[in-house]
Design a protein around this motif. Structure first.
Motif, PDB file in Angstrom:
ATOM      1  N   LYS A   1       2.844  11.990  -2.002  1.00 24.61           N
ATOM      2  CA  LYS A   1       2.983  13.409  -2.286  1.00 24.61           C
ATOM      3  C   LYS A   1       1.647  14.125  -2.092  1.00 24.61           C
ATOM      4  O   LYS A   1       1.600  15.291  -1.711  1.00 24.61           O
ATOM      5  N   ALA A   2       0.557  13.411  -2.340  1.00 26.46           N
ATOM      6  CA  ALA A   2      -0.766  14.003  -2.173  1.00 26.46           C
ATOM      7  C   ALA A   2      -1.292  13.808  -0.755  1.00 26.46           C
ATOM      8  O   ALA A   2      -2.457  14.070  -0.469  1.00 26.46           O
ATOM      9  N   GLY A   3      -0.425  13.311   0.132  1.00 23.86           N
ATOM     10  CA  GLY A   3      -0.835  13.137   1.525  1.00 23.86           C
ATOM     11  C   GLY A   3      -1.641  11.868   1.767  1.00 23.86           C
ATOM     12  O   GLY A   3      -2.260  11.702   2.820  1.00 23.86           O
ATOM     13  N   VAL A   4      -1.646  10.948   0.803  1.00 24.29           N
ATOM     14  CA  VAL A   4      -2.379   9.681   0.978  1.00 24.29           C
ATOM     15  C   VAL A   4      -1.353   8.590   1.260  1.00 24.29           C
ATOM     16  O   VAL A   4      -0.481   8.314   0.433  1.00 24.29           O
ATOM     17  N   PHE A   5      -1.437   8.001   2.445  1.00 23.57           N
ATOM     18  CA  PHE A   5      -0.445   7.002   2.809  1.00 23.57           C
ATOM     19  C   PHE A   5      -0.969   5.600   2.538  1.00 23.57           C
ATOM     20  O   PHE A   5      -2.072   5.252   2.917  1.00 23.57           O
ATOM     21  N   SER A   6      -0.164   4.833   1.845  1.00 26.54           N
ATOM     22  CA  SER A   6      -0.581   3.505   1.418  1.00 26.54           C
ATOM     23  C   SER A   6       0.291   2.453   2.081  1.00 26.54           C
ATOM     24  O   SER A   6       1.343   2.751   2.622  1.00 26.54           O
ATOM     25  N   ASN A   7      -0.170   1.212   2.028  1.00 25.33           N
ATOM     26  CA  ASN A   7       0.650   0.075   2.417  1.00 25.33           C
ATOM     27  C   ASN A   7       0.852  -0.806   1.201  1.00 25.33           C
ATOM     28  O   ASN A   7       0.015  -0.812   0.302  1.00 25.33           O
ATOM     29  N   VAL A   8       1.932  -1.559   1.216  1.00 23.97           N
ATOM     30  CA  VAL A   8       2.185  -2.503   0.134  1.00 23.97           C
ATOM     31  C   VAL A   8       2.087  -3.895   0.731  1.00 23.97           C
ATOM     32  O   VAL A   8       2.631  -4.147   1.802  1.00 23.97           O
ATOM     33  N   ASP A   9       1.356  -4.787   0.074  1.00 24.54           N
ATOM     34  CA  ASP A   9       1.377  -6.182   0.494  1.00 24.54           C
ATOM     35  C   ASP A   9       1.980  -6.998  -0.644  1.00 24.54           C
ATOM     36  O   ASP A   9       1.325  -7.280  -1.639  1.00 24.54           O
ATOM     37  N   ASP A  10       3.256  -7.338  -0.495  1.00 19.77           N
ATOM     38  CA  ASP A  10       3.909  -8.134  -1.540  1.00 19.77           C
ATOM     39  C   ASP A  10       4.237  -9.523  -1.006  1.00 19.77           C
ATOM     40  O   ASP A  10       5.229 -10.129  -1.370  1.00 19.77           O
TER      41      ASP A  10
END
Lengths: 654, 654
Positions: B563-572
């Motif tokens: 929502k704040a324009g910060v794109f993350s990745n998930v490593d599960d």
């Protein structure tokens, strides 16, 4: 408080006028023929500032909607490609169109386009002769050519023409040749007969390196660049399937006679996704999110029967009924639909058409096109093909590099097999070359034959006969046949590929058509109602004049917008405010901020909305956050009208 | 409160190891040779997910820093270009390198590179023979070749070699041939002699359209696409000068024998600016903002004297002293410098080198390269050329389309001229063809001759003589000569062009070298210290395990960041948290968020910084806004350490 914010805007007061749109796009330099001052080259266009910006914004939205939302793996591969890659992929042999030559002038025409143009013109002429209104479909290059002669046709001839046109994409080259002869079709530019259709390969050729020994092509699609990197992509994705790769880039097709503006060009920007799935499981884990979305579908059966009737159906039902082959294909059709709607395509002029069998590219087993209606008819703007395992299989076979997925099986597959054991020492010593013959004969036996041999050996000995009639006697001490247990813990397969492929220029052009209208009171005042997310400029700041006293406020407003990520332009030219806004209506700028003497004395500012031309007024520090929300889509215009007062000076400014 | 956040990180514990970097870049698929499974093609590379993302982020920053900040007009023009354009621009005749052939094998080598490689190897061999430390400059293709034989040279020979190398770019083809002979230079791969240098044109050729009659080239630069659209751009800019156009796009150069990875490729992404200025006024209105910025300059005079001594000087002083020709050029040098520093280039390894006269491209009158030092030496990454009026002039002359600026003069220029008037009727009737001769003779007179003629007429009559000796008598009633006043209110000129041109791949590769280091305690643990603004992934979310109980929190954190324009990745994945972080250190991911059981029970989350590996802990709703500020650059890590507590479990996780 603004009361009349819902004053309706009549966007259809004037019929769509393609000439007017094109003249505006040229004047405002959305795009123009490339090398124009050198008289241009057919099928090549340059994008100017608003066109480049519009394209960049569409691509940014595409990246968010697909790559980021779905965690796709982005790629950027080369355009130059050695010939051997396209030999393997089948493009050298089959990526071609049928062309005919005018037998006198040598002019080259695309065979299917020739049939289409001539038959459509005849049908139009028939309608005119019958006194019916003719919907003029314009041809960019020469509008006169399409003007039909008013000749009445027999009803059955019209029906036959319509049947041909409905399945035009399904004809082979020789069939097109037959159509040309049967229906007396000549080159409409000259009246001359044309040659038999010949294949023309659409790839541009070049040569790589200084010695000229390495032939290459410019890619006609970005897809091969994905496939050749499949092993690296799979590794990057921790060897998990399904996943998708995505790429935005330039591709090239040497179109035979491009005439349709941005709709058929020789160099274009594509955005392609290759989604890799287990061929035995084409379900999609997010399908439930889109199941109820309804699409307009035109399947291949309807077309084969010579019709173009649309079915409106939810994607869930379409997949359940087998109209759309599987969930993954269905999921992408909806995602494509949602993307196109989001950037401003009119959903009523969007349909999904399935390819007929002869129409499909050589690598596809199924394909649905997102077609968008525009002034030239229905245009394929996105293709969504199931390429099955075609590409990965052929490249793997050619290079010897396995392009496969190895999947650890949760439950290993246990199988029992008969295994043959030889006493190699004895057999080799006593039989020499005969041993090899025995191995070949026994190795070729199926399970029943092996069981039979095993039975004979259990009885003491067996005789086997070679294909040449040579006999060998075998005993249990030289040859054994036993059941053994095999456990397979890894399943290896070549994934299938679902490929949504977007022609960005076609989407951009149809979007411009869908967005264009003229003000009711003045047909010369064109407006492009582009959504804020993709508009080239979001906000125009208009100081009353270029005088220095307005500059500090212009800088302040501009800086505050920029801090929030909203980029604005300033127009401080000497023209009237009305003229400056009219120019920006043509550029599709959704919001305007006027800075005048009241802004200096009272810190008020007016906010103008492009479509309604309504202006609201408020304190600068109150207006700025509202503009930011409008641009970001977290507020709509009616809400803004609730928050600010109507500015009554509208008429004087417009 | 975190006390030990300033624990120093030793990034230079291990010497830079190019092999280690390249292996990591390949494993993590930053980029790879294109068509690798087909054994590749020299000079063509594909970018994988982190490389594509890094490139896209560099370009996004470039767009902000240049296009948006300076309100440049963006363009997107075609790669395919008809031959006639490059004939006019001079590229067909002159865009070429000198190549030599191995006289036995036919292998092709670039002449200047051959001289450079051989002389550098000899100097290195001399150093080794003298027992000095040798700085190994690696050659990508074959490291052994560069290994010098330890042969001691005479002092004057070493000096001569160094003088040649300092001005290598200044030699013509025949001069390079002379050098090869004088210094006994052979092909180091074979020991064979090489041919005389020949010109090889670097453009890829193709053919446009189905008839093969329209030769074309792939553009070697995007610049011509700007120039050909100059009139439209000027119009778009309301006919005001100065302004700039900008374009990001692919270009192609058929390099003779590319061997240096991303530093010398056949297809590459460029970002080019063409800034149009009045040739009589190259001042820049924002020059005062950058005047005090100091740059490392290496001007042409220093190089011509055989040296490479750097001068550190403010751009204001450099322009005042005439080292840099004008304010506009100086302004762009600083803007280039600021951009490169912002994306993470080490300012100590960045210099601006002026081209020597023979080295410049055929269209340039002055040129400064931003050179960045890397493991292969100093590499040109940005060129900043003054193309003067060259391109606009030649295209205008060829096409007849004026590519000029018309400037309304504030004070019109008033001039007096003698104007001749004829009594056309009488002269035509009485003299026939003679009238044309009279017009030709009088039309060719200068002011003094006209005054003389005017004087004779005032006396009653005058006689003029044609070049063939024919005499004509003229009288005041058939011919009049009068002073008239002319007022010129418009000044017309061809603008000059200042062109900053960025090779994005070269910048990207040197940035990777500058960012790479290994952890002090373990040389195998590579880290890419990319700044957050350009890091491929900003935040990695790491749940303790892939178990379902962590998923709601992962979704929540991921959605709030998005929502704040910060794109993350998930490593599960199933690997240890330490291994997952190590992988992301290699990918340059600056921040990590760990979600564990405490996150579920107490809503705490740890925040890890890549370079220090320090982890902070806080409430999820406290940590998220801090991460957002860190990514956006509005907070630095020491400040974050003030706001959150140190998490003491660091060691167990790493």
């Amino acid at each position: 408080m603004a009361e009349n914010f819902q004053a309706p805007v009549n966007k259809t007061a004037h019929a769509f006028d393609k000439g007017r749109l094109e003249s505006m796009l040229s004047t405002r330099f959305f795009y123009a023929p490339a090398f124009e001052i050198y008289r241009g080259v057919a099928g090549l266009y340059d994008y100017g500032p608003p066109g480049s910006s519009l394209q960049a914004n569409i691509l940014a939205e595409w990246r968010k909607h697909f790559i980021i939302e779905e965690h796709m793996l982005e790629l950027d591969t080369t355009i130059l490609t050695p010939a051997t890659v396209f030999e393997t992929s089948g493009h050298v042999a089959r990526f071609a169109d049928w062309m005919v030559k005018d037998i006198k002038t040598g002019d080259v025409l695309r065979a299917d386009h020739l049939v289409k143009n001539v038959l459509e013109a005849r049908i139009a002429g028939d309608k005119e002769a019958r006194g019916q209104a003719v919907r003029v479909v314009e041809d960019e290059k020469d509008k006169k050519k399409k003007k039909a002669k008013p000749v009445k046709l027999l009803d059955e001839v019209v029906a036959e023409y319509e049947r041909i046109l409905a399945q035009l994409d399904n004809y082979s080259g020789p069939e097109l040749g037959q159509l040309l002869r049967d229906h007396n079709i000549t080159n409409p530019d000259t009246g001359n007969a044309v040659s038999e259709p010949q294949l023309f390969n659409l790839m541009f050729a070049s040569s790589i390196g200084p010695t000229g020994q390495h032939p290459g092509y410019l890619r006609p699609e970005t897809a091969q660049g994905h496939f050749l990197n499949f092993s690296r992509l799979l590794e990057f994705n921790n060897r998990r399937v399904p996943f998708a790769s995505a790429q935005i880039g330039r591709s090239f097709r040497n179109e035979i006679s491009p005439r349709a503006g941005l709709l058929r060009v020789r160099e274009f920007t594509m955005a392609e996704i290759e989604h890799y799935v287990d061929p035995e499981n084409k379900r999609h884990e997010r399908f439930h999110e889109v199941r109820d979305v309804e699409l307009d579908l035109l399947d291949r059966h309807v077309q084969s029967s010579g019709h173009t009737t649309i079915t409106r159906i939810s994607i869930g039902e379409a997949v359940d009924k087998g109209i759309v082959a599987n969930e993954t294909l269905g999921y992408f059709l909806v995602r494509i639909y949602l993307f196109l709607i989001k950037i401003g395509i009119n959903p009523k002029r969007l349909r999904f058409r399935q390819h007929m069998s002869n129409e499909m590219a050589h690598y596809a087993t199924d394909c649905w096109d997102a077609e968008i209606e525009n002034s030239t008819g229905w245009t394929e703007c996105v293709g969504c093909a199931d390429r099955a395992a075609y590409d990965l299989t052929v490249h793997s076979a050619k290079t010897g590099h396995p392009l496969v997925v190895q999947e650890e099986l949760k439950e290993p597959i246990v199988t029992e097999k008969l295994v043959v054991g030889y006493d190699r020492k004895t057999l080799g010593k006593t039989l020499g070359k005969g041993f090899a013959i025995i191995q070949s004969v026994v190795g070729g036996m199926n399970e029943a034959e092996l069981l039979n041999l095993k039975g004979q050996l259990a009885q003491g000995s067996a005789v086997i006969v070679s294909p040449e009639g040579q006999q060998f006697k075998l005993t249990p001490d030289t040859l054994s046949i036993e059941w053994k247990t095999f456990t397979q813990s890894v399943r290896e397969y070549t994934p299938n590929v679902i490929e949504p492929s977007f022609g960005i220029g076609r989407i951009l052009y149809t979007l411009l058509e869908h967005s264009f209208w003229s003000r009711e009171q003045d047909v010369d005042r064109g407006v492009l109602s582009l959504p804020p997310i993709i508009a080239p400029t979001k906000v125009l700041i208009v100081p009353l004049s270029p005088r220095d006293e307005f500059k500090p406020l212009v800088r302040e407003v501009s800086a505050k917008l920029r801090k929030a990520g909203v980029f604005s332009n300033v127009d401080d030219s000497n023209q009237t405010i009305g003229k400056r806004y009219a120019r920006n209506d043509e550029l599709g700028t959704p919001f305007g901020l006027t800075i005048d003497f009241a802004s200096i004395s009272k810190r008020t500012m007016t906010l103008r909305e492009r479509d309604t031309t309504i202006q609201l007024i408020g304190d600068i520090d109150e207006v700025i956050p509202i503009v930011i929300e409008l641009v970001n889509g977290s507020m709509d215009w009616p809400e803004a009208c609730q928050r600010l007062s109507i500015y009554e000076g509208v008429q004087s400014l417009e």
